[in-house]
Design a protein around this motif. Structure first.
Motif, mmCIF file in Angstrom:
data_model
loop_
_atom_site.group_PDB
_atom_site.id
_atom_site.type_symbol
_atom_site.label_atom_id
_atom_site.label_comp_id
_atom_site.label_asym_id
_atom_site.label_seq_id
_atom_site.Cartn_x
_atom_site.Cartn_y
_atom_site.Cartn_z
ATOM 1 N N PHE A 76 -33.120 17.463 -67.575
ATOM 2 C CA PHE A 76 -31.979 17.078 -68.399
ATOM 3 C C PHE A 76 -31.378 15.770 -67.917
ATOM 4 C CE2 PHE A 76 -31.103 21.131 -70.705
ATOM 5 C CZ PHE A 76 -30.908 20.538 -71.922
ATOM 6 N N GLU A 77 -31.273 15.647 -66.581
ATOM 7 C CA GLU A 77 -30.691 14.414 -66.038
ATOM 8 C C GLU A 77 -31.545 13.212 -66.412
ATOM 9 O OE1 GLU A 77 -28.158 16.275 -62.330
ATOM 10 O OE2 GLU A 77 -30.044 15.269 -61.874
ATOM 11 N N ALA A 78 -32.864 13.378 -66.302
ATOM 12 C CA ALA A 78 -33.751 12.259 -66.645
ATOM 13 C C ALA A 78 -33.617 11.906 -68.129
ATOM 14 C CB ALA A 78 -35.195 12.616 -66.317
ATOM 15 N N VAL A 79 -33.493 12.930 -68.982
ATOM 16 C CA VAL A 79 -33.366 12.686 -70.418
ATOM 17 C C VAL A 79 -32.083 11.918 -70.717
ATOM 18 C CG1 VAL A 79 -32.979 13.782 -72.656
ATOM 19 C CG2 VAL A 79 -34.768 14.641 -71.163
ATOM 20 N N VAL A 80 -30.984 12.339 -70.093
ATOM 21 C CA VAL A 80 -29.701 11.694 -70.382
ATOM 22 C C VAL A 80 -29.682 10.272 -69.837
ATOM 23 C CG1 VAL A 80 -27.233 11.763 -69.883
ATOM 24 C CG2 VAL A 80 -28.435 13.843 -70.552
ATOM 25 N N ILE A 81 -30.225 10.088 -68.615
ATOM 26 C CA ILE A 81 -30.238 8.734 -68.050
ATOM 27 C C ILE A 81 -31.094 7.825 -68.932
ATOM 28 C CG2 ILE A 81 -30.969 7.335 -66.081
ATOM 29 C CD1 ILE A 81 -30.322 9.732 -64.287
ATOM 30 N N GLY A 82 -32.220 8.348 -69.424
ATOM 31 C CA GLY A 82 -33.143 7.515 -70.194
ATOM 32 C C GLY A 82 -32.733 7.327 -71.638
ATOM 33 N N GLY A 83 -31.818 8.144 -72.130
ATOM 34 C CA GLY A 83 -31.419 8.037 -73.531
ATOM 35 C C GLY A 83 -32.102 9.107 -74.353
ATOM 36 N N LEU A 84 -31.303 9.862 -75.119
ATOM 37 C CA LEU A 84 -31.817 11.007 -75.874
ATOM 38 C C LEU A 84 -32.928 10.601 -76.821
ATOM 39 C CD1 LEU A 84 -28.877 13.286 -76.966
ATOM 40 C CD2 LEU A 84 -30.638 13.685 -75.272
ATOM 41 N N GLY A 85 -34.033 11.326 -76.752
ATOM 42 C CA GLY A 85 -35.078 11.149 -77.759
ATOM 43 C C GLY A 85 -35.944 9.925 -77.581
ATOM 44 N N SER A 86 -35.644 9.098 -76.575
ATOM 45 C CA SER A 86 -36.473 7.910 -76.373
ATOM 46 C C SER A 86 -37.605 8.251 -75.414
ATOM 47 C CB SER A 86 -35.621 6.774 -75.802
ATOM 48 O OG SER A 86 -36.415 5.896 -75.047
ATOM 49 N N VAL A 87 -38.840 8.001 -75.857
ATOM 50 C CA VAL A 87 -39.991 8.442 -75.081
ATOM 51 C C VAL A 87 -40.136 7.616 -73.800
ATOM 52 C CG1 VAL A 87 -42.473 8.688 -75.113
ATOM 53 C CG2 VAL A 87 -41.159 9.347 -77.089
ATOM 54 N N TRP A 88 -40.115 6.264 -73.947
ATOM 55 C CA TRP A 88 -40.245 5.427 -72.751
ATOM 56 C C TRP A 88 -39.001 5.524 -71.893
ATOM 57 C CZ3 TRP A 88 -44.658 4.140 -70.944
ATOM 58 C CH2 TRP A 88 -45.730 3.873 -71.796
ATOM 59 N N GLY A 89 -37.840 5.727 -72.538
ATOM 60 C CA GLY A 89 -36.593 5.875 -71.791
ATOM 61 C C GLY A 89 -36.676 7.024 -70.807
ATOM 62 N N THR A 90 -37.419 8.065 -71.181
ATOM 63 C CA THR A 90 -37.547 9.215 -70.298
ATOM 64 C C THR A 90 -38.221 8.829 -68.995
ATOM 65 O OG1 THR A 90 -37.893 10.444 -72.323
ATOM 66 C CG2 THR A 90 -38.198 11.624 -70.280
ATOM 67 N N LEU A 91 -39.227 7.931 -69.086
ATOM 68 C CA LEU A 91 -39.903 7.476 -67.868
ATOM 69 C C LEU A 91 -38.912 6.713 -66.990
ATOM 70 C CD1 LEU A 91 -42.606 7.324 -66.371
ATOM 71 C CD2 LEU A 91 -43.033 5.166 -67.512
ATOM 72 N N VAL A 92 -38.134 5.828 -67.636
ATOM 73 C CA VAL A 92 -37.122 5.083 -66.885
ATOM 74 C C VAL A 92 -36.127 6.060 -66.256
ATOM 75 C CG1 VAL A 92 -35.264 3.387 -67.068
ATOM 76 C CG2 VAL A 92 -37.362 3.086 -68.393
ATOM 77 N N GLY A 93 -35.678 7.036 -67.055
ATOM 78 C CA GLY A 93 -34.706 8.010 -66.550
ATOM 79 C C GLY A 93 -35.259 8.780 -65.372
ATOM 80 N N GLY A 94 -36.518 9.204 -65.464
ATOM 81 C CA GLY A 94 -37.138 9.935 -64.370
ATOM 82 C C GLY A 94 -37.202 9.087 -63.112
ATOM 83 N N ILE A 95 -37.568 7.810 -63.286
ATOM 84 C CA ILE A 95 -37.703 6.932 -62.118
ATOM 85 C C ILE A 95 -36.340 6.655 -61.500
ATOM 86 C CG2 ILE A 95 -38.303 4.576 -61.438
ATOM 87 C CD1 ILE A 95 -40.719 4.810 -63.313
ATOM 88 N N VAL A 96 -35.322 6.418 -62.339
ATOM 89 C CA VAL A 96 -33.972 6.189 -61.805
ATOM 90 C C VAL A 96 -33.524 7.417 -61.006
ATOM 91 C CG1 VAL A 96 -31.542 5.943 -62.443
ATOM 92 C CG2 VAL A 96 -33.264 4.534 -63.561
ATOM 93 N N LEU A 97 -33.773 8.602 -61.566
ATOM 94 C CA LEU A 97 -33.384 9.829 -60.875
ATOM 95 C C LEU A 97 -34.143 9.974 -59.554
ATOM 96 C CD1 LEU A 97 -31.726 12.473 -61.108
ATOM 97 C CD2 LEU A 97 -33.761 13.523 -62.077
ATOM 98 N N GLY A 98 -35.462 9.713 -59.602
ATOM 99 C CA GLY A 98 -36.286 9.836 -58.397
ATOM 100 C C GLY A 98 -35.828 8.867 -57.316
ATOM 101 N N ILE A 99 -35.558 7.607 -57.708
ATOM 102 C CA ILE A 99 -35.137 6.613 -56.723
ATOM 103 C C ILE A 99 -33.773 6.990 -56.131
ATOM 104 C CG2 ILE A 99 -34.374 4.228 -56.453
ATOM 105 C CD1 ILE A 99 -36.608 3.370 -58.269
ATOM 106 N N SER A 100 -32.855 7.455 -56.986
ATOM 107 C CA SER A 100 -31.539 7.833 -56.448
ATOM 108 C C SER A 100 -31.684 8.963 -55.437
ATOM 109 C CB SER A 100 -30.579 8.288 -57.540
ATOM 110 O OG SER A 100 -30.941 7.807 -58.763
ATOM 111 N N GLN A 101 -32.536 9.925 -55.768
ATOM 112 C CA GLN A 101 -32.699 11.046 -54.846
ATOM 113 C C GLN A 101 -33.308 10.604 -53.521
ATOM 114 O OE1 GLN A 101 -34.804 14.180 -56.800
ATOM 115 N NE2 GLN A 101 -33.024 14.813 -57.986
#
Lengths: 325, 270
Positions: free
Chosen positions: A239-264
């Motif tokens: 959910f965090e990755a989805v929200v960070i990347g923007g709802l419903g955006s496919v490539w945004g999800t990758l960005v969101g996942g990476i932002v979450l991973g880097i923060s962690q």
């Protein structure tokens, strides 16, 4: 390890950035199915994490119980889980969606609890892992210049994420089914009038989402250990990755996942506990920023919205000043 | 009586045919493309359609007029299958379609446009038409691109083919509604106020387009407030008010009917 290429102080930082990016690949696979459900089907599946665990447990049984090679086990599991996703949408989610916005949430919470306890009944509470089934891949790593270690499995998972998200993008954009899914998500009624089978489009999206969740679950079990109750934590990351990347955006999800991973992983430099906390804080910051931007957009820019807000609350400030005086 | 006045409950398409006025006496044997009898649609206590009967002959162009809130758009929704009706039957050709959904009716050959455009916003205009061509028109993948491009050309949207629908202007989106409906290769097309807001020159182009559609054998039902444009295309006019069919028949006669005038102008001038 002192190295001419990378100053000693920077080495852990670069290490954390690289590992966070690769970890983000895992989160992205987990999240992209959820993003498809939330953004396209407009359905919140709170059992998404439990489906990931179910997929992993199925692969564990196929390899450790039946002795199949892991690749074959994954190839068997994926269509089974996708079919399960299709069936679940047809039998459960569609009915839940007709009952307003609250019912899907209740139904999928219940589905999650039922899945967790069924898995507990079938597989027991032992922690399980696929680490032993992939041999050296689970611990092998490359050393980059500067002494930065890169695990081979995380690289594989991250490449897989790019591949999965790239193909999902192509499918949504360039195939009949993909366009039907997108059209349904924008305006189901208009899509039906154009001859699109909205029901089938949603079921197909659900099948893709559950299949991808199960794939993510397999990677989770390869990286570490899972129990039947591991799902909800993964759901939160997704959910965090989805929200960070923007709802419903496919490539945004990758960005969101990476932002979450880097923060962690950056938080992990401070302490183990700070790792997850940093991820949550970054998620909250992005969420607040999005809300703020939406709010300012609705008021015509941030200057105008601040002015509107102060005008609206002027009376209150004045009264407080008066009380002090 | 030069038009059919509809009584609630008693009105049927057959009754309409039986009392067919002299102006279109030549047509009773003509096969109907779309026929609805006694349609009722309730929204709570509001009777949006009060036993409405409606028919369109094959290849005919029918105009639907009436003041706001008359139930014209609701009639379209009922005909296209957007929502189920509370009572009444709808036939397409000879087939009853009352219980079919919008998608099935579209596949059979009924297309409609929305008065307020509802494009797929995150797609380009071309992709919008492509969705309709592939899903509704059943156009094979290899021909669908040409088909979509041809329809964009006919509706004058080809220069905007790669514009995202979210960035297109209202008039272009109205044209897109027509293009998307045409792309599903219908035999009956329901047009809901596609002329509103167009300039005179654009109206001429639109009329040419609709005449072209009719010449290719399409049955056209057109809701429009711009009467002079409507009258250049349609051969029969249906006037609705307060969920009922007030009058139907020859356009000039319908428009001079006292009940129609009173519905439009508030009171009977005589």
């Amino acid at each position: 390890m002192p190295d001419a290429f990378l100053p000693e102080l920077l080495q852990p930082l670069v290490q954390a950035l690289v590992q966070g990016t690769l970890l983000g690949g895992y989160y992205a696979i987990m999240a992209v199915g959820l993003s498809l459900m939330v953004g396209v089907v407009r359905f919140i599946n709170l059992a998404h994490g439990d489906m990931a665990v179910l997929g992993a447990l199925l692969v564990i049984t196929l390899t450790q119980g039946l002795g199949l090679p892991i690749f074959a086990a994954i190839l068997i599991m994926l269509p089974v889980m996708a079919l399960a996703g299709y069936g679940m949408h047809a039998l459960l989610f569609e009915r839940a969606m007709r009952g307003g916005f609250l019912l899907p949430i209740l139904v999928t919470i219940g589905l999650g609890a039922a899945l967790q306890n069924s898995m507990f009944g079938l597989w027991g509470s032992n922690t399980r892992s696929l680490g032993a089934d992939i041999g050296a891949l689970s611990w092998a790593s490359w050393t980059l210049p500067g002494g930065v270690l890169v695990g081979q499995l995380p690289v594989l998972v991250c490449l897989c994420a790019v591949l999965v998200i790239g193909s999902l993008h192509l499918v949504l954009r360039h195939t009949r089914l993909g366009r039907a899914i997108k059209a349904t998500s924008t305006d189901a009624e208009a899509a039906e009038l154009c001859g699109v089978d909205a029901r089938r489009a949603r079921r197909a999206a659900s099948a893709i989402a559950v299949g991808l969740a199960a794939l993510a679950g397999v990677f989770l079990a390869m990286r570490g250990q899972i129990t039947p109750y591991s799902g909800p934590a993964q759901l939160i990351f997704a959910f965090e990755a989805v929200v960070i990347g923007g709802l419903g955006s496919v490539w945004g999800t990758l960005v969101g996942g990476i932002v979450l991973g880097i923060s962690q992983s950056l938080g992990g430099l401070v302490s183990n506990q700070a790792s997850l906390l940093t991820g949550h804080l970054v998620f909250l910051a992005v969420l607040l920023l999005r809300l703020f931007r939406e709010w300012t957009a609705a008021h015509g820019g941030w200057r105008a919205s601040v002015r509107a807000w102060t005008t609206l609350h002027r009376g209150r400030f004045a009264r407080r000043k008066g009380e002090k005086a | 009586m030069s038009y059919t006045r509809t009584q609630p409950a008693a009105a049927t398409a057959d009754a309409a045919l039986a009392q067919a006025p002299a102006g279109r006496a030549a047509t009773p044997d003509q096969p109907t493309a779309l026929a609805a009898r006694g349609l009722v649609k309730r929204y709570g206590s509001l009777l949006a359609l009060d036993h409405v009967s409606f028919h369109a002959f094959e290849g005919e162009a029918v105009g639907v007029v009436g003041p706001n809130g008359a139930g014209k758009t609701t009639l379209f929704g009922a005909l296209a299958g957007t929502f189920p009706v509370n009572a009444g039957t709808i036939r397409f050709g000879g087939t009853p379609i009352t219980t079919l959904g919008a998608r099935d009716r579209n596949l059979m050959g009924i297309a409609r446009t929305y008065q307020v455009p509802r494009p797929f916003r995150d797609m380009t205009l071309f992709e919008n038409v492509l969705v309709a061509a592939r899903a509704g028109g059943g156009v094979p993948a290899c021909e669908s691109v040409d088909h979509a491009a041809e329809i964009l050309e006919r509706t004058g949207l080809l220069p905007l083919a790669n514009t995202p629908a979210a960035a297109a202007g209202l008039l272009d989106l109205k044209r897109l509604e027509v293009a998307r409906a045409m792309a599903t290769r219908p035999s009956v097309i329901l047009l809901d106020e596609i002329g509103g807001g167009l300039t005179e020159a654009e109206l001429v182009t639109l009329i040419e387009l609709i005449r072209g559609m009719r010449a290719s054998g399409l049955t056209i039902v057109w809701i429009e407030h711009i009467l002079h444009a409507l009258l250049k295309v349609v051969t029969r006019l249906v006037c609705m008010a307060e969920g009922r069919v007030l009058a139907e028949g020859d356009p000039q006669e319908v428009m001079s009917d006292p009940a129609v005038r009173s519905a439009y102008f508030g009171s009977d001038p005589s």
